[in-house]
Design an enzyme around this catalytic site. Sequence first.
Site, PDB file in Angstrom:
ATOM      1  N   SER A   1      -7.590  35.361  11.885  1.00  0.00           N
ATOM      2  CA  SER A   1      -6.197  34.927  11.937  1.00  0.00           C
ATOM      3  C   SER A   1      -5.512  35.735  13.036  1.00  0.00           C
ATOM      4  O   SER A   1      -5.396  36.955  12.920  1.00  0.00           O
ATOM      5  CB  SER A   1      -5.547  35.190  10.577  1.00  0.00           C
ATOM      6  OG  SER A   1      -4.175  34.917  10.614  1.00  0.00           O
TER       7      SER A   1
ATOM      8  N   LYS B   1      -7.738  30.845  13.697  1.00  0.00           N
ATOM      9  CA  LYS B   1      -6.415  30.409  13.252  1.00  0.00           C
ATOM     10  C   LYS B   1      -5.390  31.133  14.095  1.00  0.00           C
ATOM     11  O   LYS B   1      -5.511  32.337  14.320  1.00  0.00           O
ATOM     12  CB  LYS B   1      -6.296  30.757  11.759  1.00  0.00           C
ATOM     13  CG  LYS B   1      -4.911  30.991  11.204  1.00  0.00           C
ATOM     14  CD  LYS B   1      -4.957  31.003   9.678  1.00  0.00           C
ATOM     15  CE  LYS B   1      -3.960  31.949   9.054  1.00  0.00           C
ATOM     16  NZ  LYS B   1      -4.065  31.997   7.578  1.00  0.00           N
TER      17      LYS B   1
ATOM     18  N   LYS C   1      -1.174  31.838  14.530  1.00  0.00           N
ATOM     19  CA  LYS C   1       0.118  31.730  13.869  1.00  0.00           C
ATOM     20  C   LYS C   1       1.080  31.011  14.803  1.00  0.00           C
ATOM     21  O   LYS C   1       1.107  31.304  16.015  1.00  0.00           O
ATOM     22  CB  LYS C   1       0.661  33.133  13.550  1.00  0.00           C
ATOM     23  CG  LYS C   1      -0.196  33.891  12.530  1.00  0.00           C
ATOM     24  CD  LYS C   1      -0.011  33.314  11.139  1.00  0.00           C
ATOM     25  CE  LYS C   1      -0.640  34.227  10.092  1.00  0.00           C
ATOM     26  NZ  LYS C   1      -0.426  33.726   8.727  1.00  0.00           N
TER      27      LYS C   1
ATOM     28  N   ASP D   1      -1.162  28.214  11.486  1.00  0.00           N
ATOM     29  CA  ASP D   1      -0.470  28.587  10.243  1.00  0.00           C
ATOM     30  C   ASP D   1       1.002  28.818  10.569  1.00  0.00           C
ATOM     31  O   ASP D   1       1.337  29.687  11.381  1.00  0.00           O
ATOM     32  CB  ASP D   1      -1.102  29.868   9.676  1.00  0.00           C
ATOM     33  CG  ASP D   1      -0.557  30.243   8.297  1.00  0.00           C
ATOM     34  OD1 ASP D   1       0.342  29.539   7.789  1.00  0.00           O
ATOM     35  OD2 ASP D   1      -1.048  31.248   7.731  1.00  0.00           O
TER      36      ASP D   1
ATOM     37  N   GLU E   1      -1.475  24.883   8.344  1.00  0.00           N
ATOM     38  CA  GLU E   1      -1.293  25.620   7.085  1.00  0.00           C
ATOM     39  C   GLU E   1       0.198  25.832   6.798  1.00  0.00           C
ATOM     40  O   GLU E   1       0.950  26.278   7.674  1.00  0.00           O
ATOM     41  CB  GLU E   1      -2.027  26.967   7.205  1.00  0.00           C
ATOM     42  CG  GLU E   1      -2.003  27.815   5.937  1.00  0.00           C
ATOM     43  CD  GLU E   1      -2.835  29.098   6.086  1.00  0.00           C
ATOM     44  OE1 GLU E   1      -3.617  29.204   7.055  1.00  0.00           O
ATOM     45  OE2 GLU E   1      -2.688  29.983   5.239  1.00  0.00           O
TER      46      GLU E   1
ATOM     47  N   ASP F   1      -0.824  27.148   1.304  1.00  0.00           N
ATOM     48  CA  ASP F   1      -1.088  28.572   1.031  1.00  0.00           C
ATOM     49  C   ASP F   1      -0.025  29.045   0.034  1.00  0.00           C
ATOM     50  O   ASP F   1      -0.217  28.966  -1.193  1.00  0.00           O
ATOM     51  CB  ASP F   1      -1.051  29.348   2.366  1.00  0.00           C
ATOM     52  CG  ASP F   1      -1.132  30.863   2.221  1.00  0.00           C
ATOM     53  OD1 ASP F   1      -1.158  31.364   1.090  1.00  0.00           O
ATOM     54  OD2 ASP F   1      -1.144  31.577   3.261  1.00  0.00           O
TER      55      ASP F   1
ATOM     56  N   LYS G   1      -6.101  32.367  -2.103  1.00  0.00           N
ATOM     57  CA  LYS G   1      -6.112  33.839  -2.034  1.00  0.00           C
ATOM     58  C   LYS G   1      -6.201  34.298  -3.472  1.00  0.00           C
ATOM     59  O   LYS G   1      -5.298  33.996  -4.277  1.00  0.00           O
ATOM     60  CB  LYS G   1      -4.830  34.359  -1.397  1.00  0.00           C
ATOM     61  CG  LYS G   1      -4.714  34.009   0.084  1.00  0.00           C
ATOM     62  CD  LYS G   1      -3.410  34.484   0.675  1.00  0.00           C
ATOM     63  CE  LYS G   1      -3.360  34.104   2.166  1.00  0.00           C
ATOM     64  NZ  LYS G   1      -1.999  34.222   2.717  1.00  0.00           N
TER      65      LYS G   1
ATOM     66  N   GLY H   1      -6.707  35.631   3.319  1.00  0.00           N
ATOM     67  CA  GLY H   1      -6.663  37.092   3.291  1.00  0.00           C
ATOM     68  C   GLY H   1      -5.235  37.572   3.367  1.00  0.00           C
ATOM     69  O   GLY H   1      -4.324  36.810   3.691  1.00  0.00           O
TER      70      GLY H   1
HETATM   71  O1  OSB Z   1      -0.335  33.346   5.716  1.00  0.00           O
HETATM   72  O2  OSB Z   1      -2.414  33.623   5.577  1.00  0.00           O
HETATM   73  C1  OSB Z   1      -1.288  34.102   5.708  1.00  0.00           C
HETATM   74  C2  OSB Z   1      -1.564  37.853   6.373  1.00  0.00           C
HETATM   75  C3  OSB Z   1      -0.528  38.324   5.590  1.00  0.00           C
HETATM   76  C4  OSB Z   1       0.253  37.435   4.899  1.00  0.00           C
HETATM   77  C5  OSB Z   1       0.009  36.064   4.980  1.00  0.00           C
HETATM   78  C6  OSB Z   1      -1.040  35.581   5.760  1.00  0.00           C
HETATM   79  C7  OSB Z   1      -1.814  36.495   6.500  1.00  0.00           C
HETATM   80  C8  OSB Z   1      -2.877  36.095   7.415  1.00  0.00           C
HETATM   81  C9  OSB Z   1      -3.957  37.096   7.732  1.00  0.00           C
HETATM   82  O3  OSB Z   1      -2.895  35.031   7.990  1.00  0.00           O
HETATM   83  C10 OSB Z   1      -5.160  36.918   6.897  1.00  0.00           C
HETATM   84  C11 OSB Z   1      -6.125  38.081   7.010  1.00  0.00           C
HETATM   85  O4  OSB Z   1      -6.756  38.221   8.049  1.00  0.00           O
HETATM   86  O5  OSB Z   1      -6.264  38.863   6.054  1.00  0.00           O
HETATM   87 MG    MG Z   2      -1.080  31.390   5.417  1.00  0.00          MG
END
Ligand code: OSB
Ligand code: MG
Length: 373
Positions: A140, A166, A168, A193, A218, A243, A267, A295
């Site tokens: 991510s 992924k 953001k 995302d 996402e 999510d 998660k 995660g």
């Molecule tokens: O939206 O998936 C998410 C991290 C913190 C809070 C929300 C998210 C995320 C990530 C990172 O996208 C996921 C990871 O690498 O642990």
């Molecule tokens: Mg997410």
Amino acid sequence: MKKRLTKIDSVEMFIVRLPLVSPFETSFSVQTHREALLLKIISDDVCGWGECVTSPDPYYCYETNSTALHIIKDFLIAIITAMKNFSIEEVLQNFEQIRGHHMAKAAVENALLDIMAQKYKIPLFELMGGTPKRIMSGISIGIQKNIDDLLLSIQKACDKKYHRIKIKIKKSKDIDILTKVRKAFPNIQLMADANSDYTLQDINILKQLDEFNLMMIEQPLNYNDIYFHGLLQKQIQTPICLDESIKNLNDAKTAVELESCKIINIKQGRVGGMINAKKIQEYCLNNDIETWSGGMLETGIGRAFNLHLQTFPGFVLPGDTSETSRYFTEDIVDKPVTLQPDGFIEIPEGPGIGVQVLSDRIDRFKVFYEKLV
Ligand code: OSB
Ligand code: MG
């Protein structure tokens, strides 16, 4: 699972503050550290660890390290210390009296599962009925300062053989960026995302996502919404992945009924732990919803739970399980997660979660400690 624990002998809580290799920016915050609330529980002469996936702030969801600490300390620990000769399913039943606070509950459940698996000298996935396999990786990538930094990060991830990437996005950092990313990387498995940054008013932007052959978008809409995602999914081709909106099995069922998504990011912390996560992936598998394991920038403890979770058959897509070194130079466990040359990850070996918690690292990074029992 008929396996039982006799009684709880000790409970300790820590908060460790680990610096991130680089700041992690999303549509809702910029994180420079992972401040992880950890639980160490001893029962039947076995020590188990759980990691709470909360952060110090309530920007991803309402739970924070402080609310989790309060719920664990003032309610959950009182429940488990009153129980004798109990199964973990019975613990979860007793937790139901407390509404919400899934991340707090998951941390306690995690530590008990780690203990139970060690007590019976089996790996966690075996205790839970998973099938061992190598786990797919995914990364991510946060919002970057400029497009060159983003393209470089993606190139590095490709070199590492991550199975999917992924990125953001947020309003005004979306179509332009995706256009450039797709031009540079026409064939990678790519997704975006939005962390709830859009509303249905933004339908014209969201429709343009269909040009980029994304695996999914996402959580485009509100963190609490399921209904409007259903309206959106009917107007765009890109599969929607939920999510934030999915906090329990009932939410997953609602999303299926309303056709709000084609994919769910599970998660285990967000849905109240491994056992609930297992139920959701099974429901999804039977209802044509693909799932993957998300995660929350976990340390090696939470990362190990996420790996064991992905031994269930519903996890058909690569998740957000990346190498430890992608976030931390020094983790609090041995061994750190590493990618094999083909991008897969091995499940940690040995009983329980299979990683060794390093007490000298905990001491070095801890900013809070309390012995509860
Ligand atoms: O939206 O998936 C998410 C991290 C913190 C809070 C929300 C998210 C995320 C990530 C990172 O996208 C996921 C990871 O690498 O642990
Ligand atoms: Mg997410």
